[in-house]
Scaffold this motif. Structure first.
Motif, PDB file in Angstrom:
ATOM      1  N   PRO A  94       0.815  -1.221   0.000  1.00 34.27           N
ATOM      2  CA  PRO A  94       0.000   0.000   0.000  1.00 34.27           C
ATOM      3  C   PRO A  94       0.846   1.266   0.000  1.00 34.27           C
ATOM      4  CG  PRO A  94      -0.812  -1.570   1.609  1.00 34.27           C
ATOM      5  CD  PRO A  94       0.507  -2.093   1.131  1.00 34.27           C
ATOM      6  N   SER A  95       2.032   1.191   0.614  1.00 34.66           N
ATOM      7  CA  SER A  95       2.959   2.326   0.632  1.00 34.66           C
ATOM      8  C   SER A  95       4.370   1.794   0.799  1.00 34.66           C
ATOM      9  CB  SER A  95       2.611   3.285   1.781  1.00 34.66           C
ATOM     10  OG  SER A  95       2.672   2.612   3.027  1.00 34.66           O
ATOM     11  N   LEU A  96       5.359   2.635   0.572  1.00 32.81           N
ATOM     12  CA  LEU A  96       6.743   2.212   0.724  1.00 32.81           C
ATOM     13  C   LEU A  96       6.999   1.764   2.151  1.00 32.81           C
ATOM     14  CD1 LEU A  96       8.627   4.972  -1.325  1.00 32.81           C
ATOM     15  CD2 LEU A  96       8.387   2.546  -1.919  1.00 32.81           C
ATOM     16  N   GLY A  97       7.627   0.610   2.290  1.00 36.90           N
ATOM     17  CA  GLY A  97       7.956   0.091   3.604  1.00 36.90           C
ATOM     18  C   GLY A  97       6.842  -0.681   4.278  1.00 36.90           C
ATOM     19  N   ARG A  98       5.697  -0.812   3.622  1.00 37.82           N
ATOM     20  CA  ARG A  98       4.570  -1.540   4.212  1.00 37.82           C
ATOM     21  C   ARG A  98       4.107  -2.635   3.261  1.00 37.82           C
ATOM     22  NH1 ARG A  98      -1.598   0.415   4.714  1.00 37.82           N
ATOM     23  NH2 ARG A  98      -2.452  -1.450   5.695  1.00 37.82           N
ATOM     24  N   THR A  99       4.010  -3.870   3.757  1.00 31.97           N
ATOM     25  CA  THR A  99       3.525  -4.992   2.973  1.00 31.97           C
ATOM     26  C   THR A  99       2.201  -5.472   3.539  1.00 31.97           C
ATOM     27  OG1 THR A  99       5.771  -5.726   2.408  1.00 31.97           O
ATOM     28  CG2 THR A  99       4.014  -7.345   2.198  1.00 31.97           C
ATOM     29  N   ARG A 100       1.252  -5.751   2.662  1.00 28.07           N
ATOM     30  CA  ARG A 100      -0.071  -6.233   3.070  1.00 28.07           C
ATOM     31  C   ARG A 100      -0.287  -7.622   2.465  1.00 28.07           C
ATOM     32  NH1 ARG A 100      -4.771  -2.347   1.280  1.00 28.07           N
ATOM     33  NH2 ARG A 100      -3.830  -2.795  -0.750  1.00 28.07           N
ATOM     34  N   VAL A 101      -0.694  -8.577   3.298  1.00 27.64           N
ATOM     35  CA  VAL A 101      -0.904  -9.945   2.844  1.00 27.64           C
ATOM     36  C   VAL A 101      -2.345 -10.352   3.132  1.00 27.64           C
ATOM     37  CG1 VAL A 101      -0.192 -12.354   3.076  1.00 27.64           C
ATOM     38  CG2 VAL A 101       1.507 -10.537   3.279  1.00 27.64           C
ATOM     39  N   VAL A 102      -3.013 -10.907   2.120  1.00 32.57           N
ATOM     40  CA  VAL A 102      -4.379 -11.407   2.246  1.00 32.57           C
ATOM     41  C   VAL A 102      -4.390 -12.853   1.764  1.00 32.57           C
ATOM     42  CG1 VAL A 102      -6.780 -11.131   1.520  1.00 32.57           C
ATOM     43  CG2 VAL A 102      -5.343  -9.114   1.860  1.00 32.57           C
ATOM     44  N   TYR A 103      -5.063 -13.735   2.522  1.00 32.84           N
ATOM     45  CA  TYR A 103      -5.122 -15.153   2.175  1.00 32.84           C
ATOM     46  C   TYR A 103      -6.530 -15.545   1.727  1.00 32.84           C
ATOM     47  CZ  TYR A 103      -0.866 -15.344   5.042  1.00 32.84           C
ATOM     48  OH  TYR A 103       0.381 -15.124   5.570  1.00 32.84           O
TER      49      TYR A 103
END
Length: 314
Positions: A94-103
């Motif tokens: 969503p932004s630099l330095g942030r990872t979003r994971v959805v299963y």
């Protein structure tokens, strides 16, 4: 003997290398991931004989997973589910330095693994059997299967390795705690982040966490501390491992690389300090690129990092 044997779910992975998230970006890469297969790939790249056992859907993602893991030199025993699809993981930034994971994994093929999907000959010949808390969380069938496999492997003479690998999106800490303690009591080797260890044995300093876990039965306990390194307690001997400096692109998969490095060196007959140094270097190597398994270490990569990397926060 067949070295390292792992049982667990592997998922299709769709991820974006660009910031902005799938809300706005259209760029995507298709791959796969999964804690147990990641560990098997890491160990195989370091020269260990490794086997991954799992269940995939009768679909393109399932075929990609089988081909990809096998292509890394891992022996694959994968049942193909005629009804349920291969599970899916979506990862974006969503932004630099942030990872979003959805299963998207509930009720999918990996969660439907059964005892008959695990060939007895692999358990009978294993030197180390490895599983994670993810397999315990996916479904009752998955938990029953991996625990039965761990017991069978242990009865046949294998060392049992367990990585807590807590996933809050699969179950709460309160739900997970008794299952983790049951698995810890069965294991000879336990890996956990300090926050994960606290779920099973309450919060504390790394040395306290390791001792509390060891008191439940395991002979080797490794507390993974990320950018702070790691702490190990093996047969009553403690070792503090500093981390290695790398430029971090993505930390997903680093914990699996750490475990794969440790287990590969254990299979090679190396001592605790060597196991921990390789594990820390392997985890650092995995942070240098995208994907779950693509940046898993090689002997050359680890040698270069150990020779040139200062043991400071990565």
């Amino acid at each position: 003997m067949s070295g390292l044997v792992t049982v667990g779910e592997s998922l299709a992975l769709v991820y974006s290398p660009r910031a902005g998230g799938f809300d706005t970006t259209a760029d995507a890469t298709v791959s796969f991931g999964g804690a147990e297969s990641n560990v098997a790939i890491a160990a195989a790249r370091l020269g260990a004989e490794a086997t991954w056992i799992g269940r995939v859907g009768d679909d393109a993602f399932g075929r990609r997973i089988i081909r990809g893991i096998r292509g890394e030199g891992v022996t694959v025993e994968a049942s193909v589910d005629p009804v349920a699809p291969t599970a899916l993981m979506i990862k974006d930034r969503p932004s630099l330095g942030r990872t979003r994971v959805v299963y998207y994994r509930a009720g999918n093929a990996g969660s439907r693994i059964a005892r008959e999907d695990v060939p007895h000959e692999h358990l009978a010949g294993a030197q180390i059997f490895h599983f994670t808390g993810i397999a315990l969380a996916l479904s009752a069938a998955s938990a029953e299967t991996v625990l039965a496999a761990a017991r069978a492997a242990k009865e046949a003479g294998a060392a049992v390795s367990f990585d807590i690998n807590h996933r809050s999106k699969l179950w709460s800490a309160e739900e997970a705690a008794p299952a983790y303690r049951e698995a810890i009591a069965l294991a000879d080797i336990v890996f956990a982040g300090d926050d994960e260890a606290a779920i099973a044995v309450d919060a504390g300093a790394p040395a306290e966490l390791a001792q509390r876990i060891a008191d439940l039965g395991p002979r080797e306990v490794v507390i993974k501390l990320g950018e702070r390194g790691a702490y190990a307690l093996a047969d009553g001997r403690a070792h503090e491992q500093p981390p290695f400096r790398v430029e971090v692109a993505d930390t997903v998969g680093a914990g699996d690389a750490f475990v794969g490095g440790y287990l590969a060196e254990r299979l090679a007959g190396l001592g605790l300090e060597d196991r921990m140094r390789t594990a820390a270097a392997a985890g650092a190597c995995a942070c240098r690129g995208d994907g779950d398994w693509e940046m898993m270490p090689t002997r050359r990569g680890i040698a270069e990092l150990v020779a040139g990397g200062d043991p400071v926060a990565r």
